[in-house]
Scaffold this motif. Structure first.
Motif, PDB file in Angstrom:
ATOM      1  N   THR A  82       0.820  -1.207   0.000  1.00 55.71           N
ATOM      2  CA  THR A  82       0.000   0.000   0.000  1.00 55.71           C
ATOM      3  C   THR A  82       0.854   1.257   0.000  1.00 55.71           C
ATOM      4  O   THR A  82       0.359   2.337  -0.272  1.00 55.71           O
ATOM      5  CB  THR A  82      -0.905   0.026   1.244  1.00 55.71           C
ATOM      6  N   ALA A  83       2.157   1.117   0.310  1.00 52.78           N
ATOM      7  CA  ALA A  83       2.994   2.303   0.419  1.00 52.78           C
ATOM      8  C   ALA A  83       3.078   3.055  -0.906  1.00 52.78           C
ATOM      9  O   ALA A  83       3.146   4.279  -0.932  1.00 52.78           O
ATOM     10  CB  ALA A  83       4.396   1.915   0.894  1.00 52.78           C
ATOM     11  N   ALA A  84       3.068   2.289  -2.024  1.00 57.32           N
ATOM     12  CA  ALA A  84       3.192   2.957  -3.310  1.00 57.32           C
ATOM     13  C   ALA A  84       1.976   3.827  -3.599  1.00 57.32           C
ATOM     14  O   ALA A  84       2.071   4.822  -4.299  1.00 57.32           O
ATOM     15  CB  ALA A  84       3.382   1.907  -4.409  1.00 57.32           C
ATOM     16  N   ARG A  85       0.792   3.416  -3.066  1.00 54.83           N
ATOM     17  CA  ARG A  85      -0.412   4.180  -3.333  1.00 54.83           C
ATOM     18  C   ARG A  85      -0.626   5.279  -2.303  1.00 54.83           C
ATOM     19  O   ARG A  85      -1.365   6.210  -2.544  1.00 54.83           O
ATOM     20  CB  ARG A  85      -1.631   3.249  -3.323  1.00 54.83           C
ATOM     21  N   ALA A  86       0.019   5.159  -1.102  1.00 51.56           N
ATOM     22  CA  ALA A  86      -0.209   6.127  -0.038  1.00 51.56           C
ATOM     23  C   ALA A  86       0.645   7.363  -0.245  1.00 51.56           C
ATOM     24  O   ALA A  86       1.705   7.319  -0.866  1.00 51.56           O
ATOM     25  CB  ALA A  86       0.108   5.495   1.320  1.00 51.56           C
ATOM     26  N   GLY A  87       0.187   8.481   0.319  1.00 47.80           N
ATOM     27  CA  GLY A  87       0.981   9.699   0.312  1.00 47.80           C
ATOM     28  C   GLY A  87       1.870   9.751   1.534  1.00 47.80           C
ATOM     29  O   GLY A  87       1.967   8.783   2.296  1.00 47.80           O
ATOM     30  N   PRO A  88       2.545  10.869   1.769  1.00 44.54           N
ATOM     31  CA  PRO A  88       3.404  10.994   2.949  1.00 44.54           C
ATOM     32  C   PRO A  88       2.585  10.859   4.236  1.00 44.54           C
ATOM     33  O   PRO A  88       1.396  11.163   4.283  1.00 44.54           O
ATOM     34  CB  PRO A  88       3.992  12.409   2.808  1.00 44.54           C
ATOM     35  N   VAL A  89       3.258  10.409   5.271  1.00 47.23           N
ATOM     36  CA  VAL A  89       2.640  10.299   6.593  1.00 47.23           C
ATOM     37  C   VAL A  89       2.940  11.588   7.344  1.00 47.23           C
ATOM     38  O   VAL A  89       4.101  11.891   7.632  1.00 47.23           O
ATOM     39  CB  VAL A  89       3.177   9.078   7.361  1.00 47.23           C
ATOM     40  N   PHE A 124       5.737  17.056  11.385  1.00 49.37           N
ATOM     41  CA  PHE A 124       6.692  16.149  10.767  1.00 49.37           C
ATOM     42  C   PHE A 124       6.063  15.496   9.546  1.00 49.37           C
ATOM     43  O   PHE A 124       4.835  15.456   9.397  1.00 49.37           O
ATOM     44  CB  PHE A 124       7.159  15.065  11.746  1.00 49.37           C
ATOM     45  N   GLU A 125       6.904  14.984   8.678  1.00 49.95           N
ATOM     46  CA  GLU A 125       6.443  14.280   7.478  1.00 49.95           C
ATOM     47  C   GLU A 125       7.366  13.108   7.207  1.00 49.95           C
ATOM     48  O   GLU A 125       8.566  13.274   6.976  1.00 49.95           O
ATOM     49  CB  GLU A 125       6.414  15.220   6.274  1.00 49.95           C
ATOM     50  N   LEU A 126       6.798  11.908   7.238  1.00 50.52           N
ATOM     51  CA  LEU A 126       7.530  10.684   6.929  1.00 50.52           C
ATOM     52  C   LEU A 126       7.225  10.273   5.502  1.00 50.52           C
ATOM     53  O   LEU A 126       6.165  10.592   4.958  1.00 50.52           O
ATOM     54  CB  LEU A 126       7.136   9.566   7.892  1.00 50.52           C
ATOM     55  N   PRO A 127       8.118   9.536   4.850  1.00 56.27           N
ATOM     56  CA  PRO A 127       7.872   9.111   3.468  1.00 56.27           C
ATOM     57  C   PRO A 127       6.707   8.129   3.388  1.00 56.27           C
ATOM     58  O   PRO A 127       6.293   7.544   4.401  1.00 56.27           O
ATOM     59  CB  PRO A 127       9.191   8.459   3.059  1.00 56.27           C
ATOM     60  N   PRO A 128       6.145   7.927   2.181  1.00 53.45           N
ATOM     61  CA  PRO A 128       5.000   7.010   2.032  1.00 53.45           C
ATOM     62  C   PRO A 128       5.265   5.608   2.559  1.00 53.45           C
ATOM     63  O   PRO A 128       4.338   4.929   2.998  1.00 53.45           O
ATOM     64  CB  PRO A 128       4.764   6.998   0.515  1.00 53.45           C
ATOM     65  N   GLU A 129       6.525   5.173   2.536  1.00 53.29           N
ATOM     66  CA  GLU A 129       6.845   3.824   3.021  1.00 53.29           C
ATOM     67  C   GLU A 129       6.546   3.646   4.505  1.00 53.29           C
ATOM     68  O   GLU A 129       6.490   2.512   4.998  1.00 53.29           O
ATOM     69  CB  GLU A 129       8.327   3.514   2.764  1.00 53.29           C
ATOM     70  N   ALA A 130       6.365   4.766   5.229  1.00 49.24           N
ATOM     71  CA  ALA A 130       6.078   4.684   6.669  1.00 49.24           C
ATOM     72  C   ALA A 130       4.604   4.448   6.954  1.00 49.24           C
ATOM     73  O   ALA A 130       4.223   4.330   8.118  1.00 49.24           O
ATOM     74  CB  ALA A 130       6.540   5.970   7.363  1.00 49.24           C
TER      75      ALA A 130
END
Length: 443
Positions: A82-89, A124-130
Motif C-alpha cells: 500500500t505504500a506505493a499508493r499512499a501519500g506521505p505520513v 513532521f512528514e515521513l515518506p510514504p513507506e512509513a
C-alpha cells in the motif's frame, strides 16, 4: 257495516294462511337439526410395513440462517503493497503541555531508517513507506512518546511524556545540612538504549537552609550527581534511576570535609622559588561542580590548597606563564588532615612543549559507548602499547570500568612514573588487554 266486517274477515283469513305456510317450513328444519347424526362409516386402516428411517435433518429456518457468523473478511494487503499508493505520513509532536515539540525526532521502530525531524511548529512528514508503521518521537528532556501506528491521510499526533526529577539533600559527615554548594550531573545513561548520554557540565549553585535540592525536566535514565562546597572536594552520589513523569526522592549525598595540600614550587634548574604559580585540583570532576579555589604560591614558592580529597588518589595542575604547565597525579592524603607535595617546573622553551603529565599518554572522552580513547600522544605508553582512537575502556587493573565516570577513569590511569597499569579496551566487539608502564609525557 256489513262491508267492513267482510273486509276484516278476509284479512284474518289471509294472515292465518301465511302463518300456516311459515309453520310448515320451520317445523321440518327444527326436526332435522335436533335429531342425532349417525357416525360416518370409515374404511379400515392399513398398517404400513416397517421401514428404515433416514436420520433427522436439521431444519434451516430463516432465523437460523441469519444467526450464522459471516465469513471473515480477507486480510488487508501488506504495508509494502500500500505504500506505493499512499501519500506521505504527516502529523505533529506535542509536549506534555500541548506545545509544539520543535526538533523532536520521529522514527519508525520497525524501520529506523524511516525518520523525520519536527519543524518549529512540531509538524513532521515521513515518506510514504512509513504508512502503517509504529512510530515513536524522542525529544529530550521529555520521555519518549508511546509507540503508535501512523497512517497516511490522517493527522497523527504524538504526545511526549513529562520528564522526571530528582529531589534530595546534601549533608556533612555528621548529618547536618550543607546550606550552600555546587550541584551538577556527572554522568547520564539513557534508559533502555544501552548507550551513554551526554553529560550536563553546567553546575548550579544551591542555597537552602535544609540542604535540599531538586532537578526537574530530566530525561529517563540513570544519573550520577556531583556536589562540592568551599573546603569540600567534589563528591559523587550513588546512581539514581529516573522515570518519565516520576520524581526520584530522598536522594542523600554526604559531602565530607576536605584535606589541605601544602608544598613548594621551585624552578627545576635553579631551585629558585616560583612566585604566583597557580595550584588547583585537576580532573576531580567532569561536570564543573568544583568549589575548591585555586592557591597561589607566595614569595617563598609555598602554597596551601584547601579542600583536596581526604582519601583516594587525586591530581593537581600547576600553571605559570613562564613555565611548562605540570599535572601531578597520584596524590593521596590517606585520611589525614593534610598532605605535602613539592613540585619542580621547567621554563618554557621556544616552540617547545607547554604541558607535562604523568600517565599513559591518552586523551579520554565520553562517547555513545562509554569512556573512549579520543587520541594518543605519539611516543607515549598508550601509543607504544597499541591503543588507538575509538577504543572503549572496559577494565582498569582488572576492575570493570564501563560504569565509571570520566573523571574516575582519568585518575585511575594516572600515577607516578614507572608504575604499571593494565587496561582492557573494546575494539569492534573484541576485548584487548594491555599492560603499560606509566611515564612522563610532554605535549
Amino acid at each position: 257495516m256489513a262491508e267492513g266486517w267482510t273486509a276484516g274477515a278476509q284479512r284474518r283469513a289471509w294472515l292465518s294462511a301465511a302463518l300456516l305456510s311459515v309453520a310448515l317450513l320451520v317445523v321440518p328444519l327444527l326436526f332435522w337439526l335436533l335429531l342425532p347424526r349417525p357416525a360416518p362409516v370409515m374404511p379400515a386402516r392399513q398398517e404400513p410395513a416397517p421401514a428404515r428411517l433416514a436420520p433427522p435433518q436439521p431444519e434451516h429456518t430463516a432465523r437460523e440462517v441469519e444467526a450464522e457468523p459471516p465469513a471473515p473478511p480477507p486480510p488487508p494487503p501488506p504495508r509494502e503493497t500500500t505504500a506505493a499508493r499512499a501519500g506521505p505520513v504527516r502529523g505533529a509532536v506535542v509536549d506534555p503541555e500541548g506545545r509544539p515539540g520543535a526538533g523532536a525526532t520521529v522514527r519508525c521502530t520497525d524501520e529506523p531508517s524511516l525518520s523525520a525531524v519536527a519543524d518549529a511548529e512540531g509538524r513532521f512528514e515521513l515518506p510514504p513507506e512509513a504508512d502503517g508503521c509504529t512510530a515513536v518521537a524522542t525529544h529530550p528532556p521529555f520521555g519518549d512518546t508511546e509507540p503508535a501506528r501512523v497512517a497516511a491521510g490522517r493527522d497523527n499526533i504524538l504526545h511526549l511524556i513529562a520528564g522526571g526529577s530528582i529531589a534530595g539533600e546534601v549533608v556533612d559527615q555528621s548529618g547536618r545540612p550543607v546550606e550552600e554548594y555546587l550541584l551538577a550531573i556527572e554522568s547520564f545513561l539513557p534508559s533502555g538504549s544501552g548507550a551513554h548520554g551526554s553529560v550536563n557540565g553546567r553546575a548550579r549553585k544551591v542555597s537552602d537552609p535544609s540542604g535540599a535540592f531538586q532537578l526537574n525536566d530530566l530525561e529517563p535514565g540513570r544519573y550520577v550527581l556531583t556536589v562540592s562546597a568551599p573546603g569540600r572536594p567534589p563528591t559523587r552520589s550513588a546512581p539514581v534511576d529516573v522515570e518519565a513523569g516520576v520524581a526520584a526522592r530522598r536522594v542523600r549525598i554526604v559531602l565530607p570535609q576536605g584535606a589541605t595540600l601544602r608544598g613548594r614550587i621551585v624552578d627545576a634548574d635553579s631551585r629558585a622559588p616560583v612566585v604566583e604559580a597557580q595550584v588547583e585540583l585537576d580532573s576531580a570532576t567532569s561536570s564543573g561542580a568544583n568549589a575548591i579555589s585555586l592557591a597561589l604560591t607566595d614569595s617563598n614558592g609555598d602554597y596551601e590548597l584547601q579542600g583536596v580529597p581526604a582519601s583516594g588518589p587525586f591530581s593537581v595542575r600547576v600553571r605559570h606563564d613562564q613555565y611548562v604547565s605540570k599535572i601531578v597525579p597520584g596524590l593521596d592524603a590517606r585520611g589525614a588532615g593534610s598532605a605535602r607535595a613539592d613540585i619542580e617546573l621547567r621554563l618554557l622553551g621556544d616552540g617547545g612543549s607547554r604541558e607535562e603529565l604523568t600517565g599513559i599518554g591518552a586523551m579520554l572522552a565520553v562517547s555513545s559507548s562509554g569512556v573512549t580513547i579520543a587520541d594518543v600522544i605519539e611516543g607515549g605508553p598508550a601509543a607504544l602499547a597499541g591503543l588507538a582512537q575509538g577504543d572503549v575502556i572496559v577494565r582498569i587493573d582488572g576492575e570493570p570500568a564501563t560504569d565509571l565516570p570520566l573523571a574516575d577513569c582519568i585518575q585511575r590511569l594516572r600515577g607516578p612514573a614507572g608504575t604499571r597499569v593494565s587496561v582492557g579496551v573494546d575494539r569492534g566487539g573484541r576485548v584487548l588487554e594491555v599492560t603499560m608502564r606509566r611515564d612522563v609525557v610532554v605535549r
